[in-house]
Scaffold this motif. Structure first.
Motif, PDB file in Angstrom:
ATOM      1  N   GLY A   1       0.796  -1.268  -0.161  1.00 59.54           N
ATOM      2  CA  GLY A   1      -0.048   0.114   0.157  1.00 59.54           C
ATOM      3  C   GLY A   1       0.231   1.240  -0.527  1.00 59.54           C
ATOM      4  N   GLN A   2       0.878   1.867  -1.225  1.00 63.18           N
ATOM      5  CA  GLN A   2       1.269   3.085  -1.070  1.00 63.18           C
ATOM      6  C   GLN A   2       1.061   3.897  -3.173  1.00 63.18           C
ATOM      7  OE1 GLN A   2       5.714   3.512  -0.974  1.00 63.18           O
ATOM      8  NE2 GLN A   2       6.238   1.971  -2.243  1.00 63.18           N
TER       9      GLN A   2
ATOM     10  N   PRO B   1      -3.517   8.171  -3.787  1.00 63.70           N
ATOM     11  CA  PRO B   1      -4.865   7.120  -3.872  1.00 63.70           C
ATOM     12  C   PRO B   1      -5.722   7.342  -4.760  1.00 63.70           C
ATOM     13  CG  PRO B   1      -4.789   9.757  -2.937  1.00 63.70           C
ATOM     14  CD  PRO B   1      -3.426   9.131  -3.687  1.00 63.70           C
TER      15      PRO B   1
ATOM     16  N   THR C   1      -5.500   3.939  -5.333  1.00 66.82           N
ATOM     17  CA  THR C   1      -6.396   2.365  -4.163  1.00 66.82           C
ATOM     18  C   THR C   1      -7.446   2.824  -4.106  1.00 66.82           C
ATOM     19  OG1 THR C   1      -4.238   3.644  -2.678  1.00 66.82           O
ATOM     20  CG2 THR C   1      -6.269   2.443  -1.824  1.00 66.82           C
ATOM     21  N   GLU C   2      -8.528   4.644  -4.530  1.00 64.56           N
ATOM     22  CA  GLU C   2     -10.060   4.206  -4.989  1.00 64.56           C
ATOM     23  C   GLU C   2     -10.605   3.100  -6.117  1.00 64.56           C
ATOM     24  OE1 GLU C   2     -13.889   4.782  -3.559  1.00 64.56           O
ATOM     25  OE2 GLU C   2     -11.968   5.096  -2.446  1.00 64.56           O
TER      26      GLU C   2
ATOM     27  N   VAL D   1      -4.805  -5.054   1.852  1.00 64.95           N
ATOM     28  CA  VAL D   1      -4.370  -4.187   2.020  1.00 64.95           C
ATOM     29  C   VAL D   1      -2.329  -3.981   3.270  1.00 64.95           C
ATOM     30  CG1 VAL D   1      -3.911  -1.146   1.795  1.00 64.95           C
ATOM     31  CG2 VAL D   1      -5.708  -2.627   0.754  1.00 64.95           C
TER      32      VAL D   1
ATOM     33  N   ALA E   1      -0.496  -1.469   4.944  1.00 65.07           N
ATOM     34  CA  ALA E   1       0.400  -0.257   4.155  1.00 65.07           C
ATOM     35  C   ALA E   1       1.287   0.226   4.542  1.00 65.07           C
ATOM     36  CB  ALA E   1      -0.508   0.896   5.097  1.00 65.07           C
TER      37      ALA E   1
ATOM     38  N   TRP F   1       3.214   6.689   3.685  1.00 64.33           N
ATOM     39  CA  TRP F   1       2.002   6.954   2.658  1.00 64.33           C
ATOM     40  C   TRP F   1       0.316   6.868   4.061  1.00 64.33           C
ATOM     41  CZ3 TRP F   1      -2.397   2.995   1.547  1.00 64.33           C
ATOM     42  CH2 TRP F   1      -2.995   3.227   0.273  1.00 64.33           C
TER      43      TRP F   1
ATOM     44  N   VAL G   1      -6.931   7.266   4.066  1.00 64.50           N
ATOM     45  CA  VAL G   1      -6.754   5.786   3.684  1.00 64.50           C
ATOM     46  C   VAL G   1      -6.814   4.790   4.014  1.00 64.50           C
ATOM     47  CG1 VAL G   1      -4.968   5.292   2.661  1.00 64.50           C
ATOM     48  CG2 VAL G   1      -6.176   4.592   0.716  1.00 64.50           C
TER      49      VAL G   1
ATOM     50  N   ILE H   1     -10.053   1.624   3.636  1.00 64.49           N
ATOM     51  CA  ILE H   1      -9.898   0.489   3.773  1.00 64.49           C
ATOM     52  C   ILE H   1     -10.933  -0.120   4.729  1.00 64.49           C
ATOM     53  CG2 ILE H   1      -8.194  -1.187   3.333  1.00 64.49           C
ATOM     54  CD1 ILE H   1      -6.213   0.870   3.210  1.00 64.49           C
TER      55      ILE H   1
ATOM     56  N   LEU I   1      -0.876  -0.697  -4.897  1.00 59.23           N
ATOM     57  CA  LEU I   1      -1.397  -0.540  -5.152  1.00 59.23           C
ATOM     58  C   LEU I   1       0.200   1.197  -6.188  1.00 59.23           C
ATOM     59  CD1 LEU I   1      -3.301  -0.112  -1.721  1.00 59.23           C
ATOM     60  CD2 LEU I   1      -3.865  -1.068  -4.541  1.00 59.23           C
TER      61      LEU I   1
END
Length: 255
Positions: free
Chosen positions: A77-78, A81, A84-85, A100, A102, A106, A113, A117, A224
């Motif tokens: 996760g980074q 965004p 990511t969405e 995820v 993270a 991030w 975020v 999630i 991501l």
């Protein structure tokens, strides 16, 4: 000053004192300030799950049971965004749930975020604070990387997250495994399917890399922040569905 002027000053002072006394009296009569109204239950954030120990599972988990039609899609996760969405929205549209892991920096840049999630029903875990090569660090440095991200997760969600995955290493060293356990993570999460999406091979290659290896119980590594990964997800989820495989969180895969 004349006597008339003196009387005017005295009357003005007395009036100001009376007003002040009245204000104090009103404050005393009102009692302590009322607490803010409680948020309706529907508006409260859902509780963040904590790490779980899975008896019979090794310290480093690479896959789940091979006798159920379930797989786990796990995302480092980074990145943007918005991507990511897009990934979360597509997964939710298809009825899939993700995991995820993270990166702490991030979360520093995009704190919302984390709750997004969790509110989507996905797993959220720890992928170190700065995403450096943790297997090359000293004990103190590696522990700081794990706990730094853990504290950010705790501050944002109330939990250190459900999983820990080492950064820039498919497998954890014995030292990193021990440090993760000390930080509160009973297991380190690895994977048995590598999408190689971080090399930006294109959406069709990402899909074929996964579908060429995936089977019951697989834990798939994805990232991501890569447009090709987001673009590949609809076809990947459709192919999993065609094979009768359902994408669930890693927690559900192992439960």
């Amino acid at each position: 000053m004349t006597s008339i002027d003196r009387r005017s000053v005295l009357r003005a002072g007395a009036g100001a004192a009376a007003v002040g006394a009245l204000a104090v009296g009103c404050a005393d009569d009102a009692g302590p300030p009322s607490p803010p109204p409680a948020r309706p239950a529907a508006d409260r954030p859902r509780p963040a799950p904590a790490p779980r120990r899975f008896p019979g599972r090794p310290a480093e988990i690479t896959h789940g049971p091979r006798d159920r039609d379930l797989v786990a899609l796990t995302f480092h996760g980074q990145g943007d965004p918005a991507l990511t969405e897009a990934v979360l929205t597509e997964a939710e549209r298809a009825g899939a749930r993700l995991t995820v892991l993270a990166v702490g920096t991030w979360l520093d840049r995009h704190p919302a975020v984390a709750r997004r999630i969790l509110d989507g029903g996905h797993d959220l875990g720890n992928h170190t604070q700065r995403h450096l090569t943790i297997t090359e660090m000293t004990e103190r440095e590696a522990y700081a990387e794990i706990t730094g991200c853990a504290e950010r997760l705790r501050r944002l969600t109330g939990s250190i997250g459900t999983w820990f995955r080492p950064s820039r290493a498919r497998h954890a060293t014995p030292l990193v495994t021990a440090l993760a356990r000390r930080a509160g993570y009973p297991h380190v999460l690895s994977y048995d399917v590598d999408s190689l999406d971080f090399t930006s091979p294109g959406p069709s290659a990402v899909t074929s890399n996964v579908t060429g290896q995936v089977r019951r119980g697989s834990v798939v590594s994805l990232h991501l922040g890569h447009a090709g990964t987001a673009a590949a997800l609809p076809a990947l989820l459709d192919e999993l569905d065609r094979r009768g495989l359902r994408a669930v969180t890693t927690t559900e895969l192992l439960s």
